[in-house]
Design a protein around this motif. Structure first.
Motif, short mmCIF file in Angstrom:
data_model
loop_
_atom_site.label_atom_id
_atom_site.label_comp_id
_atom_site.label_asym_id
_atom_site.label_seq_id
_atom_site.Cartn_x
_atom_site.Cartn_y
_atom_site.Cartn_z
N ASP A 203 -3.24 -5.34 -3.92
CA ASP A 203 -2.90 -6.36 -2.93
C ASP A 203 -2.05 -5.79 -1.80
O ASP A 203 -1.83 -6.44 -0.78
N ALA A 204 -1.58 -4.55 -1.97
CA ALA A 204 -0.62 -3.98 -1.02
C ALA A 204 -1.30 -3.51 0.27
O ALA A 204 -2.36 -2.89 0.24
N GLU A 205 -0.65 -3.79 1.38
CA GLU A 205 -1.01 -3.17 2.65
C GLU A 205 -0.17 -1.92 2.87
O GLU A 205 -0.60 -0.98 3.54
N ILE A 206 1.04 -1.94 2.31
CA ILE A 206 1.92 -0.77 2.28
C ILE A 206 2.40 -0.60 0.85
O ILE A 206 2.86 -1.56 0.24
N LEU A 207 2.27 0.60 0.31
CA LEU A 207 2.67 0.87 -1.08
C LEU A 207 3.67 2.01 -1.09
O LEU A 207 3.40 3.11 -0.59
N VAL A 208 4.86 1.75 -1.65
CA VAL A 208 5.90 2.77 -1.80
C VAL A 208 6.05 3.05 -3.30
O VAL A 208 6.33 2.14 -4.08
N VAL A 209 5.85 4.30 -3.69
CA VAL A 209 5.84 4.65 -5.12
C VAL A 209 7.03 5.54 -5.43
O VAL A 209 7.13 6.66 -4.92
N ALA A 210 7.92 5.04 -6.27
CA ALA A 210 9.14 5.78 -6.64
C ALA A 210 9.42 5.58 -8.12
O ALA A 210 10.44 5.04 -8.52
N ALA A 211 8.47 6.02 -8.93
CA ALA A 211 8.55 5.78 -10.37
C ALA A 211 8.96 7.02 -11.17
O ALA A 211 9.37 6.91 -12.32
N GLY A 212 8.81 8.20 -10.59
CA GLY A 212 9.13 9.43 -11.31
C GLY A 212 8.11 9.80 -12.36
O GLY A 212 8.43 10.47 -13.34
N LYS A 213 6.85 9.38 -12.16
CA LYS A 213 5.78 9.69 -13.11
C LYS A 213 4.61 10.30 -12.35
O LYS A 213 3.94 9.61 -11.57
N PRO A 214 4.34 11.58 -12.55
CA PRO A 214 3.28 12.24 -11.78
C PRO A 214 1.92 11.59 -11.98
O PRO A 214 1.52 11.27 -13.11
N GLY A 215 1.22 11.37 -10.87
CA GLY A 215 -0.13 10.83 -10.92
C GLY A 215 -0.23 9.40 -11.40
O GLY A 215 -1.32 8.96 -11.80
N LEU A 216 0.86 8.64 -11.36
CA LEU A 216 0.84 7.25 -11.85
C LEU A 216 -0.17 6.40 -11.10
O LEU A 216 -0.90 5.59 -11.69
N VAL A 217 -0.24 6.57 -9.80
CA VAL A 217 -1.12 5.75 -8.96
C VAL A 217 -2.34 6.57 -8.56
O VAL A 217 -2.21 7.67 -8.02
N THR A 218 -3.51 6.03 -8.82
CA THR A 218 -4.77 6.68 -8.47
C THR A 218 -5.52 5.86 -7.42
O THR A 218 -5.17 4.70 -7.16
N GLY A 219 -6.54 6.46 -6.86
CA GLY A 219 -7.30 5.80 -5.81
C GLY A 219 -7.90 4.49 -6.22
O GLY A 219 -7.99 3.56 -5.40
N GLU A 220 -8.31 4.37 -7.47
CA GLU A 220 -8.94 3.12 -7.92
C GLU A 220 -7.96 1.95 -7.98
O GLU A 220 -8.36 0.80 -8.12
N MET A 221 -6.66 2.25 -7.83
CA MET A 221 -5.64 1.20 -7.85
C MET A 221 -5.29 0.72 -6.45
O MET A 221 -4.40 -0.12 -6.28
N LEU A 222 -6.00 1.23 -5.44
CA LEU A 222 -5.66 0.94 -4.05
C LEU A 222 -6.76 0.17 -3.34
O LEU A 222 -7.93 0.28 -3.68
N SER A 223 -6.34 -0.56 -2.31
CA SER A 223 -7.30 -1.20 -1.42
C SER A 223 -7.57 -0.31 -0.22
O SER A 223 -6.66 0.41 0.23
N PRO A 224 -8.78 -0.33 0.30
CA PRO A 224 -9.11 0.54 1.44
C PRO A 224 -8.16 0.31 2.62
O PRO A 224 -7.85 -0.83 2.98
N GLY A 225 -7.67 1.41 3.19
CA GLY A 225 -6.82 1.33 4.36
C GLY A 225 -5.34 1.19 4.10
O GLY A 225 -4.54 1.17 5.04
N VAL A 226 -4.94 1.11 2.83
CA VAL A 226 -3.52 0.95 2.51
C VAL A 226 -2.71 2.15 2.99
O VAL A 226 -3.21 3.28 3.06
N VAL A 227 -1.46 1.91 3.36
CA VAL A 227 -0.53 2.98 3.72
C VAL A 227 0.29 3.31 2.48
O VAL A 227 0.94 2.44 1.90
N VAL A 228 0.27 4.57 2.06
CA VAL A 228 0.92 5.00 0.82
C VAL A 228 2.09 5.93 1.13
O VAL A 228 1.90 6.97 1.78
N VAL A 229 3.27 5.57 0.64
CA VAL A 229 4.45 6.42 0.75
C VAL A 229 4.82 6.88 -0.65
O VAL A 229 5.22 6.08 -1.50
N ASP A 230 4.64 8.17 -0.90
CA ASP A 230 4.88 8.76 -2.23
C ASP A 230 6.25 9.41 -2.24
O ASP A 230 6.48 10.42 -1.59
N VAL A 231 7.17 8.81 -3.00
CA VAL A 231 8.55 9.29 -3.05
C VAL A 231 8.76 10.29 -4.19
O VAL A 231 9.76 10.98 -4.26
N GLY A 232 7.79 10.39 -5.09
CA GLY A 232 7.96 11.20 -6.29
C GLY A 232 8.08 12.69 -6.00
O GLY A 232 7.43 13.22 -5.10
#
Length: 296
Positions: A203-232
Motif C-alpha cells: 500500500d506504500a507510496e514511500i517505504l522506509v525500511v529500518a528493521a536490521g534484517k538483511p533482505g527482509l523486503v523483496t520486490g514481490e512485497m512492493l507496488s510498482p513505482g514505490v519509493v524505497v529508502v533502505d536504512v539497513g
C-alpha cells in the motif's frame, strides 16, 4: 518496467561536507580550536565497526577531530557511564555518540541518560527525543533525519503520500515516522509483531525500511513505482569467503518494481555522517558561545 531512479546519498553528503569544511575552518579562526566528536563503542559489532570508520573518515574530510573510545564488552554500566561523564566534562568534546547496540547486560536507559543533552548530537537523550516529538528544535537522530532528507533533497514529494516505516526503534523507526509526519506524510509503522507485512508494504507510496534484517523486503512485497529508502546496514557472507554490506531490502528484486530506491552502501549512510557533523557544528557553536558568555 524501466530502471528505477537511484537515490544516491554520496553527492548530497559531499555538498554538505563542502559547506562544513568552510564552516569548521571559520569556527577554528573564531574560537581558536577544532571541536572533537567522541564515539563510544562498547564491545565489537561488525556493522558498527564499518559505520564508525566511515564517521571517522568524514571527520578528517571536514577538518575536525574524531575520537573513538573502545570499551570491552564485559564492562559494566557504571564503567560506560563514567567514561561518558569524562567526555561530558571535556570542553574540547562538542559531541558524543554512543554506538548501538549495547551488550545485553548494559541498560540502554542508564547510558543514554548519562549523555549531556547539549552534546547529544544523535538525539537519543530523553530531552532531545521529547523536543522531536513535540516538533521543537533539538538534535535529531541523524539516520532518521537522513532517511527523510534524502527524499526532500531528491525532490520527492512526501505531503499526502502513504508512507510506511518498517521498524520502531527509538533511534531510527520512531523518529523517522515523526519526521515524515512533520512533512505531512500519512504514516504507518510496521514492526516484528505486524501480521502480513506484505499487505501493508504494497500500500506504500514511500517505504522506509529500518528493521536490521538483511533482505527482509523483496520486490514481490512492493507496488510498482514505490519509493524505497533502505536504512539497513548488514554485514553478510558474499559467497566467496568474504563479506559484503547489504541493506534490509533485496535490491535486485526491489529494483525491478520500485520507481526510486537508495543503494546500500552509498545511500542513507553517507548522508547520515554528514548530518552528524552538521549537528556537531551546531553543538560546538552553542557551547563555545555559552563559555564566552560565562567568562564575561
Amino acid at each position: 518496467m524501466s530502471e528505477p531512479r537511484l537515490l544516491a546519498g554520496s553527492p548530497i553528503a559531499a555538498e554538505i561536507r563542502a559547506g562544513l569544511t568552510t564552516d569548521f575552518a571559520a569556527f577554528k579562526v573564531k574560537w581558536g580550536y577544532s571541536p572533537t566528536l567522541a564515539i563510544v563503542l562498547v564491545g565489537a559489532d561488525a556493522p558498527s565497526a564499518v559505520y564508525l570508520q566511515q564517521i571517522l573518515r568524514t571527520c578528517q574530510k571536514v577538518g575536525v577531530q574524531g575520537r573513538l573510545l573502545e570499551i570491552g564488552s564485559h564492562a559494566e554500566a557504571d564503567d560506560v557511564c563514567n567514561e561518558i561523564e569524562r567526555l561530558n566534562a571535556d570542553s574540547a568534546v562538542a559531541g558524543i555518540i554512543v554506538q548501538m547496540p549495547l551488550p545485553a547486560h548494559i541498560p540502554l536507559r542508564t547510558v543514554i541518560n548519562a549523555i549531556d543533552p547539549a552534546k547529544d548530537i544523535d538525539g537519543i537523550h530523553p530531552r532531545n527525543a521529547g523536543l522531536l516529538s513535540l516538533g521543537y528544535d533539538g538534535f535529531l537522530p541523524a539516520t532518521a533525519q537522513a532517511s527523510v532528507e534524502i527524499l526532500k533533497r531528491s525532490g520527492i514529494e512526501i505531503a499526502g503520500k502513504r508512507v510506511v516505516v518498517i521498524g520502531r526503534s527509538n533511534v531510527v523507526g520512531k523518529p523517522a515516522a515523526l519526521l515524515l509526519m512533520r512533512e505531512d506524510g500519512t504514516v504507518s509503522v510496521l514492526h516484528s509483531k505486524t501480521k502480513d507485512l506484505a499487505h501493508h508494504t504494497r500500500d506504500a507510496e514511500i517505504l522506509v525500511v529500518a528493521a536490521g534484517k538483511p533482505g527482509l523486503v523483496t520486490g514481490e512485497m512492493l507496488s510498482p513505482g514505490v519509493v524505497v529508502v533502505d536504512v539497513g546496514i548488514n554485514v553478510v557472507d558474499d559467497g566467496e569467503g568474504g563479506k559484503k554490506l547489504v541493506g534490509d531490502v533485496d535490491f535486485a528484486s526491489a529494483s525491478a518494481v520500485a520507481g526510486a530506491i537508495t543503494p546500500v552502501p552509498g545511500g542513507v549512510g553517507p548522508l547520515t555522517n554528514a548530518l552528524l557533523l552538521s549537528h556537531l557544528l551546531q553543538a560546538a557553536t552553542a557551547q563555545a558561545q555559552s563559555q564566552a558568555d560565562a567568562a564575561r
